[in-house]
Design an enzyme around this catalytic site. Structure first.
Site, PDB file in Angstrom:
ATOM      1  N   ASP A   3       0.670  -1.383   0.159  1.00 36.79           N
ATOM      2  CA  ASP A   3      -0.007  -0.083  -0.016  1.00 36.79           C
ATOM      3  C   ASP A   3       1.129   1.192   0.042  1.00 36.79           C
ATOM      4  O   ASP A   3       2.294   1.273  -0.332  1.00 36.79           O
ATOM      5  CB  ASP A   3      -0.942  -0.130   1.042  1.00 36.79           C
ATOM      6  CG  ASP A   3      -0.099   0.032   2.628  1.00 36.79           C
ATOM      7  OD1 ASP A   3       0.621   0.809   2.704  1.00 36.79           O
ATOM      8  OD2 ASP A   3      -0.911  -0.864   3.427  1.00 36.79           O
ATOM      9  N   ALA A   4       0.403   2.412   0.486  1.00 36.57           N
ATOM     10  CA  ALA A   4       0.914   3.789   0.123  1.00 36.57           C
ATOM     11  C   ALA A   4       2.265   3.907   1.269  1.00 36.57           C
ATOM     12  O   ALA A   4       3.049   4.654   0.843  1.00 36.57           O
ATOM     13  CB  ALA A   4       0.145   4.987   0.300  1.00 36.57           C
TER      14      ALA A   4
ATOM     15  N   LYS B 125     -12.105  -2.553  -3.419  1.00 32.98           N
ATOM     16  CA  LYS B 125     -11.360  -1.239  -2.785  1.00 32.98           C
ATOM     17  C   LYS B 125      -9.934  -1.344  -3.336  1.00 32.98           C
ATOM     18  O   LYS B 125      -9.370  -2.484  -3.597  1.00 32.98           O
ATOM     19  CB  LYS B 125     -11.477  -1.805  -1.204  1.00 32.98           C
ATOM     20  CG  LYS B 125     -10.621  -0.620  -0.527  1.00 32.98           C
ATOM     21  CD  LYS B 125     -10.838  -0.785   0.948  1.00 32.98           C
ATOM     22  CE  LYS B 125      -9.934  -1.761   1.424  1.00 32.98           C
ATOM     23  NZ  LYS B 125     -10.162  -1.943   3.052  1.00 32.98           N
TER      24      LYS B 125
ATOM     25  N   LYS C 175      -6.189   0.690  -3.351  1.00 40.75           N
ATOM     26  CA  LYS C 175      -5.287   1.212  -2.678  1.00 40.75           C
ATOM     27  C   LYS C 175      -4.727   2.552  -3.475  1.00 40.75           C
ATOM     28  O   LYS C 175      -4.531   2.472  -4.647  1.00 40.75           O
ATOM     29  CB  LYS C 175      -3.822   0.561  -2.178  1.00 40.75           C
ATOM     30  CG  LYS C 175      -4.216  -0.819  -1.674  1.00 40.75           C
ATOM     31  CD  LYS C 175      -4.710  -0.689  -0.185  1.00 40.75           C
ATOM     32  CE  LYS C 175      -4.800  -1.629   0.689  1.00 40.75           C
ATOM     33  NZ  LYS C 175      -5.353  -1.400   1.860  1.00 40.75           N
TER      34      LYS C 175
ATOM     35  N   ASP D 122      -8.518   3.295  -0.336  1.00 44.10           N
ATOM     36  CA  ASP D 122      -7.730   3.200   1.027  1.00 44.10           C
ATOM     37  C   ASP D 122      -6.330   4.015   0.462  1.00 44.10           C
ATOM     38  O   ASP D 122      -5.484   3.619  -0.074  1.00 44.10           O
ATOM     39  CB  ASP D 122      -7.664   1.780   1.405  1.00 44.10           C
ATOM     40  CG  ASP D 122      -6.839   1.580   2.750  1.00 44.10           C
ATOM     41  OD1 ASP D 122      -6.559   2.648   3.363  1.00 44.10           O
ATOM     42  OD2 ASP D 122      -6.855   0.408   3.263  1.00 44.10           O
TER      43      ASP D 122
ATOM     44  N   ASN E 187      -4.106   4.369   3.396  1.00 38.88           N
ATOM     45  CA  ASN E 187      -3.246   3.801   4.577  1.00 38.88           C
ATOM     46  C   ASN E 187      -2.624   5.135   5.486  1.00 38.88           C
ATOM     47  O   ASN E 187      -1.409   4.961   5.544  1.00 38.88           O
ATOM     48  CB  ASN E 187      -2.449   2.748   3.956  1.00 38.88           C
ATOM     49  CG  ASN E 187      -3.150   1.480   3.578  1.00 38.88           C
ATOM     50  OD1 ASN E 187      -3.524   1.368   2.419  1.00 38.88           O
ATOM     51  ND2 ASN E 187      -3.430   0.631   4.598  1.00 38.88           N
TER      52      ASN E 187
ATOM     53  N   GLU F  73     -10.720   6.026   2.719  1.00 37.26           N
ATOM     54  CA  GLU F  73     -10.219   5.004   4.004  1.00 37.26           C
ATOM     55  C   GLU F  73      -8.940   5.260   4.483  1.00 37.26           C
ATOM     56  O   GLU F  73      -8.126   5.734   3.748  1.00 37.26           O
ATOM     57  CB  GLU F  73     -10.540   3.585   3.696  1.00 37.26           C
ATOM     58  CG  GLU F  73      -9.895   2.732   4.845  1.00 37.26           C
ATOM     59  CD  GLU F  73     -10.166   1.177   4.619  1.00 37.26           C
ATOM     60  OE1 GLU F  73      -9.490   0.438   5.025  1.00 37.26           O
ATOM     61  OE2 GLU F  73     -11.007   1.018   3.625  1.00 37.26           O
TER      62      GLU F  73
ATOM     63  N   GLU G 291      -8.820   0.852  11.499  1.00 33.71           N
ATOM     64  CA  GLU G 291      -8.171  -0.402  11.757  1.00 33.71           C
ATOM     65  C   GLU G 291      -6.874   0.028  12.204  1.00 33.71           C
ATOM     66  O   GLU G 291      -6.123  -0.923  12.845  1.00 33.71           O
ATOM     67  CB  GLU G 291      -7.803  -0.981  10.038  1.00 33.71           C
ATOM     68  CG  GLU G 291      -6.688   0.026   9.563  1.00 33.71           C
ATOM     69  CD  GLU G 291      -6.263  -0.422   8.048  1.00 33.71           C
ATOM     70  OE1 GLU G 291      -5.248  -0.804   8.013  1.00 33.71           O
ATOM     71  OE2 GLU G 291      -7.175  -0.350   7.336  1.00 33.71           O
TER      72      GLU G 291
ATOM     73  N   ASP H 296     -11.347  -3.403  13.980  1.00 30.37           N
ATOM     74  CA  ASP H 296     -10.596  -4.615  13.568  1.00 30.37           C
ATOM     75  C   ASP H 296     -10.832  -5.366  15.031  1.00 30.37           C
ATOM     76  O   ASP H 296     -10.023  -5.071  16.102  1.00 30.37           O
ATOM     77  CB  ASP H 296      -9.177  -4.305  13.230  1.00 30.37           C
ATOM     78  CG  ASP H 296      -8.314  -5.792  12.771  1.00 30.37           C
ATOM     79  OD1 ASP H 296      -8.401  -6.639  13.708  1.00 30.37           O
ATOM     80  OD2 ASP H 296      -7.792  -5.530  11.749  1.00 30.37           O
TER      81      ASP H 296
ATOM     82  N   HIS I 179     -11.983  -4.312   9.068  1.00 24.04           N
ATOM     83  CA  HIS I 179     -10.876  -4.507   8.315  1.00 24.04           C
ATOM     84  C   HIS I 179     -10.358  -5.966   8.742  1.00 24.04           C
ATOM     85  O   HIS I 179     -10.153  -6.476   9.713  1.00 24.04           O
ATOM     86  CB  HIS I 179      -9.652  -3.641   9.085  1.00 24.04           C
ATOM     87  CG  HIS I 179      -8.242  -3.744   8.697  1.00 24.04           C
ATOM     88  ND1 HIS I 179      -7.457  -4.382   9.478  1.00 24.04           N
ATOM     89  CD2 HIS I 179      -7.660  -3.436   7.685  1.00 24.04           C
ATOM     90  CE1 HIS I 179      -6.300  -4.313   8.757  1.00 24.04           C
ATOM     91  NE2 HIS I 179      -6.472  -3.886   7.768  1.00 24.04           N
TER      92      HIS I 179
ATOM     93  N   GLU J 229     -15.044  -7.472   3.994  1.00 21.95           N
ATOM     94  CA  GLU J 229     -13.871  -7.285   3.126  1.00 21.95           C
ATOM     95  C   GLU J 229     -13.452  -8.557   2.845  1.00 21.95           C
ATOM     96  O   GLU J 229     -13.167  -9.395   3.738  1.00 21.95           O
ATOM     97  CB  GLU J 229     -12.909  -6.505   3.937  1.00 21.95           C
ATOM     98  CG  GLU J 229     -11.612  -6.367   3.112  1.00 21.95           C
ATOM     99  CD  GLU J 229     -10.689  -5.446   3.602  1.00 21.95           C
ATOM    100  OE1 GLU J 229      -9.758  -4.676   2.861  1.00 21.95           O
ATOM    101  OE2 GLU J 229     -10.737  -5.197   4.790  1.00 21.95           O
TER     102      GLU J 229
END
Length: 385
Positions: A22-23, A166, A168, A197, A199, A223, A249, A272, A299, A319
Site C-alpha cells: 500500500d502507500a 477497494k 489502494k 484506501d 493507509n 479510507e 483499523e 478490527d 478491517h 472485506e
C-alpha cells in the site's frame, strides 16, 4: 459454568499468498498468535490475532509472562470481567497494538468456548441480526499492481457477484490515482461499488485535494486518509469531503472510536476485532456506532468478522482477503457474492492442528495449568522446548 484449567499459546508465521503493498508499507508476513483454552469440563475454545510481519514475539511474551497465567482458575463465562482484569494488569502498556492483539487472542478464545458450550454459532450468540452480508474485495487492489490488473480483477469479482472492490491509492500524483480509478470504473460500470484506501499516507491539505478527485470518480468511501490519531483533521476533512470518510483499523480502544463519532469525523468505522482487543470491545464499538447511525465495515480477518457483521444490524459489507487458508480446513461460505456465517458452534473456524504444529515459531509454544503434556519450567507454567 466451569473454570479455566489449561491454556496453550503458540504462534505460526503465514506468508501472504499474494504480494500486498500500500502507500506506506508492504505486508511482509502474517504472524498469527493462537490461544487455546480448556475448562474443567473439557470444553475448548481457540482464539487468535495477527500482525503484518513484526511484533509477534512481543505479543507472545505478553501472553506468556503476564496474561495467560492469570486465566487459570477463572470462570470462563465471565468474559467481561476477565477482559477488564487483563486490561488493568497491562494498563501501563495500553492503549496500544501489542496489548490489544494479545487481549484479542484470549477474548476470541473465550467467546469460542462460550459458543461451543452453548451449542450456538458466534453470529447468533452475539446478536443474530442478519443471515448473510455482501462482499467487497481488496485482494486485487494493491498499490503496486498495474492499472490493467486492477480493472481485470474488479471485473472478475463483479462477475462472481461481489458488490464492490477497494483500491489502494497514494501514487505520487493525483493524476495517476485518477487514471487508475477511471480504468476500473470503465471496466465495471456504475453499478459496482468502488472504495479507496490511502493507509494514512496524506496530510490534511493533500487529503482534501484527493477527496475532491475521489468525488468526481464516484467513490463510495475514502479510507484512512491521514494518521488515525489526528481526530481533528479527520473532522475537518469530513466536513469538506463529498466522499464518506472511513477509519478504524489503526485504532485500539472503544474510546478512540467515541472521539471520532462525537466529532462527526467518520461516516464508516472499521474496527478490527484483533486490533481493538477482541469480540467484547468490538461489539461495543459496533453498537455505539449504530447509536450514531454509522455503519461498521471491519478491517481484515474475514474468517472471524463474517460472524460479527452478521451479529449486528449496521454492517453492510465484509472485506474479502483470505488469511487462514494454510492452517484451516474451513473456507468462507460465499454464495452469489454474499458471505454466510458458519453455523457450527463457536467461531466456526476449523483449525488444521497438524499444519499448525508444523509451523510453530520456535520458542513460542507454552502450556499453563492442568492438562498439559510438557514439563513445568520457570514461570510456574508448562513450556515446550
Amino acid at each position: 459454568m466451569a473454570r479455566i484449567e489449561h491454556v496453550e499459546i503458540l504462534m505460526v508465521d503465514l506468508p501472504p499468498a499474494v504480494e500486498r503493498v500500500d502507500a506506506i508499507q508492504a505486508f511482509v508476513s502474517q504472524e498469527t498468535p493462537l490461544v487455546r483454552i480448556t475448562d474443567s469440563e473439557g470444553a475448548e475454545g481457540v482464539g487468535y490475532a495477527y500482525t503484518i510481519g513484526t511484533g509477534g514475539p512481543a505479543i507472545m511474551s505478553l501472553l506468556e509472562r503476564t496474561l495467560a497465567p492469570r486465566l487459570i482458575g477463572r470462570e470462563a463465562e465471565e468474559i467481561e470481567a476477565i477482559w477488564r482484569d487483563l486490561l488493568f494488569a497491562t494498563h501501563a502498556t495500553a492503549v496500544g497494538a501489542i496489548t490489544s492483539l494479545a487481549l484479542a487472542a484470549i477474548d476470541t478464545a473465550l467467546w469460542d468456548l462460550r459458543c461451543r458450550r452453548a451449542g450456538l454459532p458466534l453470529w447468533r450468540m452475539a446478536g443474530g441480526a442478519q443471515p448473510s452480508v455482501p462482499l467487497y474485495t481488496t485482494e486485487g487492489g494493491w498499490l503496486h499492481l498495474p492499472a490493467e490488473a486492477l480493472a481485470e480483477d474488479a471485473a472478475e469479482m463483479k462477475a462472481r457477484g461481489f458488490s464492490g472492490a477497494k483500491l489502494k491509492i497514494g501514487k505520487p500524483s493525483i493524476a495517476e490515482d485518477r487514471a487508475r480509478l477511471a480504468g476500473v470504473r470503465a471496466a465495471v460500470g456504475e453499478d459496482f461499488r468502488l472504495m479507496v484506501d490511502a493507509n494514512q499516507a496524506f496530510d490534511l491539505a493533500e487529503a482534501m485535494r484527493r477527496a475532491d478527485m475521489l468525488a468526481e470518480a464516484r467513490v463510495d468511501w475514502f479510507e484512512e486518509p491521514m494518521p488515525a490519531d489526528n481526530v481533528g483533521a479527520h473532522a475537518r476533512l469530513a466536513r469538506h469531503s463529498r466522499v464518506p470518510i472511513a477509519v478504524g483499523e489503526s485504532m485500539y480502544s472503544q474510546a478512540q472510536f467515541k472521539d471520532y463519532l462525537e466529532q462527526g469525523a467518520a461516516s464508516i468505522v472499521q474496527a478490527d476485532v484483533a486490533r481493538i482487543g477482541g469480540i467484547t470491545p468490538w461489539l461495543k464499538v459496533a453498537h455505539m456506532a449504530e447509536g450514531f447511525n454509522v455503519s461498521i465495515c471491519p478491517h481484515f480477518l474475514m474468517e472471524l468478522h463474517v460472524s460479527l457483521v452478521c451479529a449486528v444490524p449496521n454492517a453492510p459489507l465484509l472485506e474479502y482477503i483470505p488469511q487462514l487458508d494454510a492452517i484451516t480446513t474451513s473456507r468462507l461460505d460465499i454464495r452469489d457474492g454474499r458471505a454466510h456465517p458458519p453455523e457450527a458452534p463457536g467461531l466456526g473456524i476449523a483449525w488444521d492442528w497438524s499444519e499448525i504444529r508444523a509451523r510453530i515459531v520456535p520458542g513460542t509454544h507454552h502450556n499453563f495449568g492442568e492438562g498439559g503434556t510438557h514439563a513445568t519450567h520457570g514461570h510456574g507454567h508448562r513450556a515446550e522446548a
